[in-house]
Design a protein around this motif. Structure first.
Motif, PDB file in Angstrom:
ATOM      1  N   CYS A 136      76.863  71.657  32.199  1.00 58.60           N
ATOM      2  CA  CYS A 136      75.413  71.685  32.769  1.00 58.60           C
ATOM      3  C   CYS A 136      74.349  71.043  31.679  1.00 58.60           C
ATOM      4  CB  CYS A 136      74.843  73.033  33.211  1.00 58.60           C
ATOM      5  SG  CYS A 136      76.165  74.097  34.326  1.00 58.60           S
ATOM      6  N   GLY A 137      74.772  70.824  30.561  1.00 56.16           N
ATOM      7  CA  GLY A 137      73.925  70.369  29.633  1.00 56.16           C
ATOM      8  C   GLY A 137      72.942  71.393  29.075  1.00 56.16           C
ATOM      9  N   PRO A 138      72.100  71.123  28.137  1.00 55.84           N
ATOM     10  CA  PRO A 138      71.389  72.006  27.399  1.00 55.84           C
ATOM     11  C   PRO A 138      70.533  72.970  28.335  1.00 55.84           C
ATOM     12  CG  PRO A 138      71.340  69.999  26.312  1.00 55.84           C
ATOM     13  CD  PRO A 138      72.241  69.860  27.473  1.00 55.84           C
ATOM     14  N   SER A 192      81.321  67.023  24.124  1.00 56.98           N
ATOM     15  CA  SER A 192      80.354  66.823  25.152  1.00 56.98           C
ATOM     16  C   SER A 192      79.149  67.313  24.730  1.00 56.98           C
ATOM     17  CB  SER A 192      80.771  67.319  26.282  1.00 56.98           C
ATOM     18  OG  SER A 192      82.145  66.774  26.976  1.00 56.98           O
ATOM     19  N   LEU A 193      79.023  68.608  24.115  1.00 54.92           N
ATOM     20  CA  LEU A 193      77.611  68.987  23.622  1.00 54.92           C
ATOM     21  C   LEU A 193      77.100  68.242  22.420  1.00 54.92           C
ATOM     22  CD1 LEU A 193      77.532  72.724  22.718  1.00 54.92           C
ATOM     23  CD2 LEU A 193      76.823  71.276  21.269  1.00 54.92           C
ATOM     24  N   LEU A 194      77.746  67.659  21.721  1.00 51.46           N
ATOM     25  CA  LEU A 194      77.336  67.038  20.427  1.00 51.46           C
ATOM     26  C   LEU A 194      76.877  65.471  20.935  1.00 51.46           C
ATOM     27  CD1 LEU A 194      79.950  67.611  17.410  1.00 51.46           C
ATOM     28  CD2 LEU A 194      77.501  68.594  18.137  1.00 51.46           C
ATOM     29  N   ARG A 221      81.814  58.632  23.594  1.00 51.19           N
ATOM     30  CA  ARG A 221      80.792  58.782  24.705  1.00 51.19           C
ATOM     31  C   ARG A 221      81.329  58.177  26.194  1.00 51.19           C
ATOM     32  NH1 ARG A 221      77.351  56.725  22.010  1.00 51.19           N
ATOM     33  NH2 ARG A 221      76.361  58.561  21.218  1.00 51.19           N
ATOM     34  N   ARG A 222      81.930  57.216  26.147  1.00 50.95           N
ATOM     35  CA  ARG A 222      82.203  56.485  27.494  1.00 50.95           C
ATOM     36  C   ARG A 222      82.907  57.180  28.126  1.00 50.95           C
ATOM     37  NH1 ARG A 222      85.858  52.387  28.215  1.00 50.95           N
ATOM     38  NH2 ARG A 222      86.010  51.994  25.878  1.00 50.95           N
ATOM     39  N   HIS A 223      84.027  57.806  27.666  1.00 55.77           N
ATOM     40  CA  HIS A 223      85.168  58.548  28.435  1.00 55.77           C
ATOM     41  C   HIS A 223      84.629  59.890  28.778  1.00 55.77           C
ATOM     42  CE1 HIS A 223      88.103  55.549  28.056  1.00 55.77           C
ATOM     43  NE2 HIS A 223      87.707  55.470  26.862  1.00 55.77           N
ATOM     44  N   LEU A 224      84.060  60.505  27.716  1.00 56.90           N
ATOM     45  CA  LEU A 224      83.548  62.021  28.192  1.00 56.90           C
ATOM     46  C   LEU A 224      82.284  61.995  29.271  1.00 56.90           C
ATOM     47  CD1 LEU A 224      83.642  63.870  24.683  1.00 56.90           C
ATOM     48  CD2 LEU A 224      85.543  63.893  26.237  1.00 56.90           C
ATOM     49  N   ARG A 225      81.480  61.043  29.115  1.00 62.41           N
ATOM     50  CA  ARG A 225      80.505  61.054  30.038  1.00 62.41           C
ATOM     51  C   ARG A 225      80.997  60.944  31.426  1.00 62.41           C
ATOM     52  NH1 ARG A 225      75.390  60.166  27.101  1.00 62.41           N
ATOM     53  NH2 ARG A 225      74.935  62.232  26.270  1.00 62.41           N
TER      54      ARG A 225
END
Length: 197
Positions: free
Chosen positions: A23-25, A103-105, A167-171
């Motif tokens: 859900c993001g921060p 993902s958090l970082l 980033r590209r894959h995790l996002r």
């Protein structure tokens, strides 16, 4: 004799990592963390005085775990090019092993409320960053990076490039492809080939 606590700090932080990854921060709240592990809200406040402290701790625990391995990779060989390759690979391999933490970082400390952190938390974050960039600087010197452009090349090869692969894959919610470490290492080595002692 007092009963041991039913939930420990790591359980709360693990739940916060999962919430941040999904859900993001903004999804990391005291009540959401408590609910995620079936704990009373008061037990979260017993360990963290408020949301700012919770966000700081989940960010710092995650980034420090990453930085420990990254720093070890930067110093893993007397040959700076071998160490550089290991560091580039580490970003991807750590992210593969810890996709939720990675993902958090991708957000950054500011999005985890750094402006509201305690002075102790901000100092802890700054010390970790100084340690990593100090190691990067030492490696850059060993690689013969004498100009600002050379230093920029080292950061691009060992920080920006590996993170862009991750980033590209995790996002996109995709697993990292099997070739990600090799491609990252090869690309970093190509960039660094222009830097000569």
């Amino acid at each position: 004799m007092a009963r041991p606590p039913r939930f420990d700090t790591d359980q709360f932080l693990d739940a916060a990592v999962r919430l941040a990854a999904s859900c993001g921060p903004a999804g990391v709240t005291m009540s959401a963390v408590a609910q995620a592990i079936g704990a009373p809200s008061g037990s979260v406040y017993h360990r963290f005085p408020g949301r700012a402290a919770l966000l700081a701790e989940v960010w710092l625990r995650t980034v420090e775990r990453f930085q420990d391995g990254y720093s070890a990779a930067l110093g893993s060989s007397a040959d700076p090019r071998t160490a550089a390759r290991a560091a580039a690979r580490h970003v991807v391999s750590w992210s593969r092993a810890h996709p939720q933490e990675a993902s958090l970082l991708l957000y950054g400390a500011a999005e985890f409320g750094r402006a509201d952190w305690s002075e102790e938390h901000r100092e802890r974050a700054d010390l970790g960053n100084q340690r990593v960039f100090g190691s990067l600087g030492t490696l850059a010197e060993a690689l013969g990076a004498g100009s600002p452009q050379d230093h920029e090349r080292v950061v691009l090869a060992l920080v920006d490039l590996p993170l862009s692969v991750v980033r590209r894959h995790l996002r996109a919610g995709q697993p990292l492809p099997a070739h990600a470490e090799d491609l990252t290492e090869e690309s970093a080595a190509t960039l660094l080939a222009a830097t000569r002692p």
